[in-house]
Design a protein around this motif. Structure first.
Motif, PDB file in Angstrom:
ATOM      1  N   SER A 106       0.855  -1.176   0.000  1.00 31.99           N
ATOM      2  CA  SER A 106       0.000   0.000   0.000  1.00 31.99           C
ATOM      3  C   SER A 106       0.898   1.236   0.000  1.00 31.99           C
ATOM      4  O   SER A 106       1.742   1.401   0.871  1.00 31.99           O
ATOM      5  N   SER A 109      -1.127   7.933  -0.094  1.00 29.04           N
ATOM      6  CA  SER A 109      -1.866   8.678  -1.115  1.00 29.04           C
ATOM      7  C   SER A 109      -1.039   9.790  -1.755  1.00 29.04           C
ATOM      8  O   SER A 109      -1.278  10.156  -2.903  1.00 29.04           O
ATOM      9  N   SER A 112       0.338   8.244  -4.893  1.00 30.55           N
ATOM     10  CA  SER A 112      -0.557   7.349  -5.644  1.00 30.55           C
ATOM     11  C   SER A 112      -0.491   7.538  -7.156  1.00 30.55           C
ATOM     12  O   SER A 112      -0.907   6.655  -7.900  1.00 30.55           O
TER      13      SER A 112
END
Length: 168
Positions: A106, A109, A112
């Motif tokens: 992961s 953000s 991203s």
């Protein structure tokens, strides 16, 4: 998807158009064998290797020493995250992609928009990612606002291009 060979031909044309200029790619990878393979792929694409580093601090130092046009960044550098270096690449508007051995990773953000390549990575994927990075960089540079011409005082500075052309 482009027909086979089209992307390489487009890449060769781009490099020829910028005769004498070879984009420099930073490789951030802590595995020697992988870093060597990446360097070979980067050079096979017609790009230069700005440097190969295995630690975030070395990457930050290199960014201060050399111009870098793009980067391939391993997410995990011997247990340390490469995100601080990625943040600096973002700040400097240097396009980059991540390379990781953890497909379920992961990414915060903030990062991203970066492409994520999974190890082991096919050389064609790396070529494609590099081509996209440099195309993105060229597009970003073309869209960047150009600095205003200094014309001496506020009145002259306020004239639009047409009025200025009339005066010249």
């Amino acid at each position: 998807r482009s027909p086979p060979g089209t992307e390489e031909a487009s890449l060769a044309t781009t490099i020829e158009e910028n005769a004498g200029y070879r984009p420099e790619i930073l490789i951030v990878e802590d595995n020697f064998v992988t870093a060597t393979e990446l360097g070979d792929i980067v050079r096979d694409c017609g790009y230069g290797v700005a440097g190969t580093v295995a630690r975030v601090n070395r990457g930050l130092e290199l960014l201060d020493q050399k111009p870098v046009d793009g980067a391939i960044v391993d997410v995990n550098l011997d247990g340390a995250s490469s995100f601080p270096l990625s943040a600096e690449l973002e700040r400097r508007k240097v396009p980059y992609c991540f390379l990781t051995g953890h497909p379920s990773l992961s990414v915060p953000s903030d990062f991203s928009s970066a492409q994520i390549l999974t190890k082991p990575c096919d050389p064609r994927e790396i070529r494609s990612a590099l081509h996209a990075l440099l195309k993105q960089r060229d597009t970003d540079e073309a869209l960047a606002p150009q600095p205003a011409v200094e014309r001496g005082n506020w009145l002259l500075q306020a004239l639009d291009a047409a009025a200025w052309a009339t005066l010249e």
